[in-house]
Write a protein that holds these residues in place. Structure first.
Motif, PDB file in Angstrom:
ATOM      1  N   SER A   1      29.980  30.038  49.613  1.00  0.00           N
ATOM      2  CA  SER A   1      30.315  30.110  51.038  1.00  0.00           C
ATOM      3  C   SER A   1      29.025  30.387  51.798  1.00  0.00           C
ATOM      4  O   SER A   1      28.006  30.758  51.197  1.00  0.00           O
ATOM      5  N   LEU A   2      29.100  30.238  53.112  1.00  0.00           N
ATOM      6  CA  LEU A   2      27.916  30.511  53.919  1.00  0.00           C
ATOM      7  C   LEU A   2      27.458  31.958  53.733  1.00  0.00           C
ATOM      8  O   LEU A   2      26.261  32.247  53.638  1.00  0.00           O
ATOM      9  N   GLY A   3      28.423  32.864  53.632  1.00  0.00           N
ATOM     10  CA  GLY A   3      28.091  34.269  53.389  1.00  0.00           C
ATOM     11  C   GLY A   3      27.364  34.444  52.069  1.00  0.00           C
ATOM     12  O   GLY A   3      26.362  35.156  51.984  1.00  0.00           O
ATOM     13  N   ASP A   4      27.874  33.763  51.021  1.00  0.00           N
ATOM     14  CA  ASP A   4      27.225  33.807  49.707  1.00  0.00           C
ATOM     15  C   ASP A   4      25.791  33.282  49.796  1.00  0.00           C
ATOM     16  O   ASP A   4      24.873  33.823  49.178  1.00  0.00           O
ATOM     17  N   VAL A   5      25.615  32.174  50.530  1.00  0.00           N
ATOM     18  CA  VAL A   5      24.293  31.554  50.635  1.00  0.00           C
ATOM     19  C   VAL A   5      23.311  32.526  51.289  1.00  0.00           C
ATOM     20  O   VAL A   5      22.200  32.738  50.810  1.00  0.00           O
ATOM     21  N   ARG A   6      23.761  33.126  52.373  1.00  0.00           N
ATOM     22  CA  ARG A   6      22.878  34.070  53.075  1.00  0.00           C
ATOM     23  C   ARG A   6      22.565  35.269  52.197  1.00  0.00           C
ATOM     24  O   ARG A   6      21.429  35.727  52.128  1.00  0.00           O
ATOM     25  N   GLU A   7      23.586  35.763  51.518  1.00  0.00           N
ATOM     26  CA  GLU A   7      23.385  36.926  50.654  1.00  0.00           C
ATOM     27  C   GLU A   7      22.436  36.566  49.500  1.00  0.00           C
ATOM     28  O   GLU A   7      21.547  37.328  49.150  1.00  0.00           O
TER      29      GLU A   7
ATOM     30  N   TRP B   1      15.682  30.160  44.821  1.00  0.00           N
ATOM     31  CA  TRP B   1      16.899  29.640  45.430  1.00  0.00           C
ATOM     32  C   TRP B   1      17.025  28.168  45.066  1.00  0.00           C
ATOM     33  O   TRP B   1      16.074  27.401  45.229  1.00  0.00           O
ATOM     34  N   LEU B   2      18.163  27.769  44.539  1.00  0.00           N
ATOM     35  CA  LEU B   2      18.436  26.368  44.231  1.00  0.00           C
ATOM     36  C   LEU B   2      19.532  25.862  45.158  1.00  0.00           C
ATOM     37  O   LEU B   2      20.519  26.564  45.391  1.00  0.00           O
ATOM     38  N   ASP B   3      19.370  24.629  45.674  1.00  0.00           N
ATOM     39  CA  ASP B   3      20.494  24.041  46.403  1.00  0.00           C
ATOM     40  C   ASP B   3      21.445  23.403  45.382  1.00  0.00           C
ATOM     41  O   ASP B   3      21.171  23.404  44.179  1.00  0.00           O
ATOM     42  N   ALA B   4      22.548  22.849  45.868  1.00  0.00           N
ATOM     43  CA  ALA B   4      23.598  22.381  44.953  1.00  0.00           C
ATOM     44  C   ALA B   4      23.060  21.324  43.979  1.00  0.00           C
ATOM     45  O   ALA B   4      23.393  21.329  42.791  1.00  0.00           O
ATOM     46  N   ASP B   5      22.217  20.429  44.486  1.00  0.00           N
ATOM     47  CA  ASP B   5      21.699  19.377  43.621  1.00  0.00           C
ATOM     48  C   ASP B   5      20.777  19.950  42.539  1.00  0.00           C
ATOM     49  O   ASP B   5      20.786  19.505  41.395  1.00  0.00           O
TER      50      ASP B   5
ATOM     51  N   PRO C   1      33.446  25.037  46.658  1.00  0.00           N
ATOM     52  CA  PRO C   1      32.289  24.206  46.291  1.00  0.00           C
ATOM     53  C   PRO C   1      31.023  25.038  46.062  1.00  0.00           C
ATOM     54  O   PRO C   1      30.827  26.069  46.707  1.00  0.00           O
ATOM     55  N   VAL C   2      30.197  24.575  45.127  1.00  0.00           N
ATOM     56  CA  VAL C   2      28.923  25.251  44.870  1.00  0.00           C
ATOM     57  C   VAL C   2      27.932  24.812  45.951  1.00  0.00           C
ATOM     58  O   VAL C   2      27.609  23.628  46.064  1.00  0.00           O
ATOM     59  N   LEU C   3      27.467  25.740  46.745  1.00  0.00           N
ATOM     60  CA  LEU C   3      26.532  25.416  47.839  1.00  0.00           C
ATOM     61  C   LEU C   3      25.087  25.705  47.445  1.00  0.00           C
ATOM     62  O   LEU C   3      24.159  25.327  48.149  1.00  0.00           O
TER      63      LEU C   3
ATOM     64  N   MET D   1      26.962  32.764  36.612  1.00  0.00           N
ATOM     65  CA  MET D   1      27.814  33.823  37.141  1.00  0.00           C
ATOM     66  C   MET D   1      28.272  33.413  38.530  1.00  0.00           C
ATOM     67  O   MET D   1      27.523  32.802  39.284  1.00  0.00           O
ATOM     68  N   SER D   2      29.507  33.768  38.838  1.00  0.00           N
ATOM     69  CA  SER D   2      30.012  33.503  40.178  1.00  0.00           C
ATOM     70  C   SER D   2      30.844  34.690  40.636  1.00  0.00           C
ATOM     71  O   SER D   2      31.876  34.999  40.042  1.00  0.00           O
ATOM     72  N   ASN D   3      30.385  35.325  41.682  1.00  0.00           N
ATOM     73  CA  ASN D   3      31.147  36.456  42.200  1.00  0.00           C
ATOM     74  C   ASN D   3      32.395  35.994  42.931  1.00  0.00           C
ATOM     75  O   ASN D   3      33.453  36.604  42.829  1.00  0.00           O
ATOM     76  N   ALA D   4      32.270  34.882  43.669  1.00  0.00           N
ATOM     77  CA  ALA D   4      33.391  34.444  44.491  1.00  0.00           C
ATOM     78  C   ALA D   4      34.512  33.866  43.638  1.00  0.00           C
ATOM     79  O   ALA D   4      35.684  34.151  43.845  1.00  0.00           O
ATOM     80  N   VAL D   5      34.142  33.044  42.656  1.00  0.00           N
ATOM     81  CA  VAL D   5      35.160  32.442  41.802  1.00  0.00           C
ATOM     82  C   VAL D   5      35.531  33.410  40.674  1.00  0.00           C
ATOM     83  O   VAL D   5      36.576  33.302  40.054  1.00  0.00           O
ATOM     84  N   HIS D   6      34.657  34.375  40.407  1.00  0.00           N
ATOM     85  CA  HIS D   6      35.016  35.518  39.582  1.00  0.00           C
ATOM     86  C   HIS D   6      34.988  35.275  38.086  1.00  0.00           C
ATOM     87  O   HIS D   6      35.969  35.518  37.385  1.00  0.00           O
ATOM     88  N   VAL D   7      33.858  34.821  37.606  1.00  0.00           N
ATOM     89  CA  VAL D   7      33.713  34.715  36.154  1.00  0.00           C
ATOM     90  C   VAL D   7      32.226  34.655  35.835  1.00  0.00           C
ATOM     91  O   VAL D   7      31.407  34.347  36.705  1.00  0.00           O
ATOM     92  N   TYR D   8      31.847  35.018  34.624  1.00  0.00           N
ATOM     93  CA  TYR D   8      30.498  34.759  34.146  1.00  0.00           C
ATOM     94  C   TYR D   8      30.574  34.202  32.734  1.00  0.00           C
ATOM     95  O   TYR D   8      31.396  34.619  31.932  1.00  0.00           O
ATOM     96  N   VAL D   9      29.713  33.229  32.473  1.00  0.00           N
ATOM     97  CA  VAL D   9      29.820  32.455  31.241  1.00  0.00           C
ATOM     98  C   VAL D   9      28.445  32.235  30.638  1.00  0.00           C
ATOM     99  O   VAL D   9      27.485  31.930  31.346  1.00  0.00           O
ATOM    100  N   SER D  10      28.362  32.389  29.323  1.00  0.00           N
ATOM    101  CA  SER D  10      27.182  31.930  28.598  1.00  0.00           C
ATOM    102  C   SER D  10      27.660  31.427  27.244  1.00  0.00           C
ATOM    103  O   SER D  10      28.829  31.596  26.893  1.00  0.00           O
TER     104      SER D  10
END
Lengths: 82, 400
Positions: B108-114, B131-135, B153-155, B260-269
């Protein structure tokens, strides 16, 4: 999944509820007289027993009533608060 | 086949030690090792109620990173990461420490700024961050779904290339072997049931294997710290919760970084052996039961599939939970207590594994000198009275 007995709606699944932590935490009667440490106790310190625990649950996806439950923090058994 | 050599002795407790460490997990073992290696203290016992490294050390998802927001956290976690970078060599044991990069996704925009703010804060603190963009996320980790039609969506993402994973058992075994070689007693099946405190000073611990006199006592008991501290009359601002994790069946190599994704709520390796290792948030209620509810796992799997549609037919092999001690500001509590000679190292919550060497390093210093290590000063118990909190809920969020 816990089965929590809502006084309004009867037994419902845990994921209808939100957790509210320790029950019976009252706002200080004379807040102006509290020391910093007493404030720390009110704001930050909660019981964390291994055993029976009085706790608050909020029936967020139901009747939206707050209730107190007594639950065992090892067995997860729930009984009527005593 | 012969049985492999034992890596440490199985001694009976002596009547007295200079330092008794309560808890034989990663932090307790690291503390013991650094007490000997850095401070020359070897008349030390580590008391473990179960078996060594059988608590959260055996239950975590082994993610290592140091990209925390605040200066105090960045300092201690980066110190830890620097120790990881030399630890296999120092301990003469392959810890399978793999700096494969840690992605923290923004949805989200909030996630991006954070995330961007965190990258800048990290760089100012000498922590590598990009910082990486989606691509760029897609190029770095091709199996992440970066479609703009995804529900979340991953931003973009933050990337710490020096982050990664290690083999938790090897870490525990390596530290235990070295501590044992210094003459430190690692005593298993020895539960601490109380403390002898005279004149405001701790004199001994009472255990299931008798009384053990101690010059100093250091708690390193994770989820059970509140229970122990209460026996010493010290109320701590900690709440114990189950934190669940799981592994899939073994797969061919498919994921070569940590996501890791805080918004979608999981971390994977993906562990070296091949299983996907996943975790998410705590179960909401207080518990010491070392198990959690299945609906939490279900939500975690939904989140994983949102990010990785390729995993839709992967099967879960095993789930479990550890008991984590969560502090009000999601930062640890390290230092002295109101009882002289009794120290606390707790509140690492959902993210203690990455801190194992750094935590042991600063805790050993604090114990040896009866004075907090400079990196530990901000993490003293007093911060809950002074209000100088180190709020890492943002950086830590679910995943830590």
């Amino acid at each position: 999944m816990l089965l929590i007995d809502c006084p309004h709606c009867g037994p419902r699944d845990e994921n209808e509820f939100r957790y509210g932590g320790q029950a019976g935490i009252a706002y200080p009667e004379r807040p102006a007289e509290l020391t910093d440490d007493e404030w720390a106790g009110y704001v930050f310190r909660r019981d964390n027993p291994k055993g029976w625990f009085h706790e608050r649950w909020f029936h967020a996806h139901g009747c939206r009533v707050w209730l107190t439950v007594e639950r065992h923090t090892v067995t997860h058994e729930i009984r009527k608060p005593r | 086949m012969t049985h492999p050599d034992f890596l440490w002795r199985d001694p009976d407790p002596k009547p007295s030690y200079d330092v008794v460490i309560v808890g034989g997990g990663g932090h307790g073992l690291a503390t013991a090792y650094y007490l000997a290696a850095n401070h020359g203290l070897t008349n030390v016992a580590v008391l473990e109620k179960g078996w060594l490294a059988g608590g959260n050390m055996a239950r975590n998802t082994t993610i290592i990173r140091s990209n925390y927001l605040w200066d105090e956290s960045a300092a201690i976690y980066e110190h830890s990461l620097k120790l990881w970078e030399g630890l296999s060599e120092e301990l003469d044991y392959d810890l399978m420490f793999s700096q494969r990069g840690v992605l923290n996704l923004a949805h989200s925009l909030g996630d991006v700024r954070e995330g961007r703010r965190r990258v800048n804060a990290n760089r100012l603190n000498g922590v590598d961050a990009e910082w990486l963009d989606a691509d760029e996320v897609r190029k770095f980790c091709p199996i992440v779904n970066v479609s703009s039609s995804a529900r979340h969506p991953v931003l973009g993402a933050t990337l710490q290339r020096r982050g990664g994973i290690a083999k938790h058992d090897h870490v525990a075994w390596a530290l235990a072997r070295k501590a044992d070689a210094y003459g430190i007693d690692l005593i298993q099946g020895c539960e601490v049931t109380g403390f002898d405190i005279e004149g405001g000073r701790v004199r001994a611990v009472r255990t299931s294997r008798g009384r053990i006199a101690a010059g100093k006592v250091a708690l390193a008991s994770a989820g059970h710290t509140s229970v122990l501290a209460e026996r010493a009359g010290i109320p701590l601002p900690l709440q114990s919760h189950p934190l669940q994790a799981l592994v899939s069946e073994l797969l061919e190599p498919v994921l070569d970084c940590v996501v890791m994704s805080n918004a979608v709520h999981v971390y994977v390796s993906q562990a070296h052996k091949g299983e996907l290792v996943m975790g998410a948030g705590i179960d909401a209620y207080n518990s010491y039961g070392q198990r959690g509810a299945f609906h939490v796992i279900e939500a975690q799997m939904a989140a994983a599939l949102e990010l990785f549609p390729i995993f839709s037919r992967v099967r879960v092999l095993r789930t479990w939970a550890g008991i984590v001690d969560v502090s009000p500001d999601a930062s640890p509590i390290i230092g002295r207590t109101p009882v002289e000679g009794l120290y606390v190292n707790a509140g690492w919550g959902t993210g203690g594994f990455k801190a194992t060497p750094g935590s042991g390093w600063v805790y050993a210093h604090t114990i040896a000198h009866d004075e907090p290590h400079p990196l530990a000063v901000p993490f003293a118990l007093e911060r809950f009275t002074t209000g100088a909190l180190i709020d890492e809920h943002g950086a830590a969020a679910v995943a830590h």
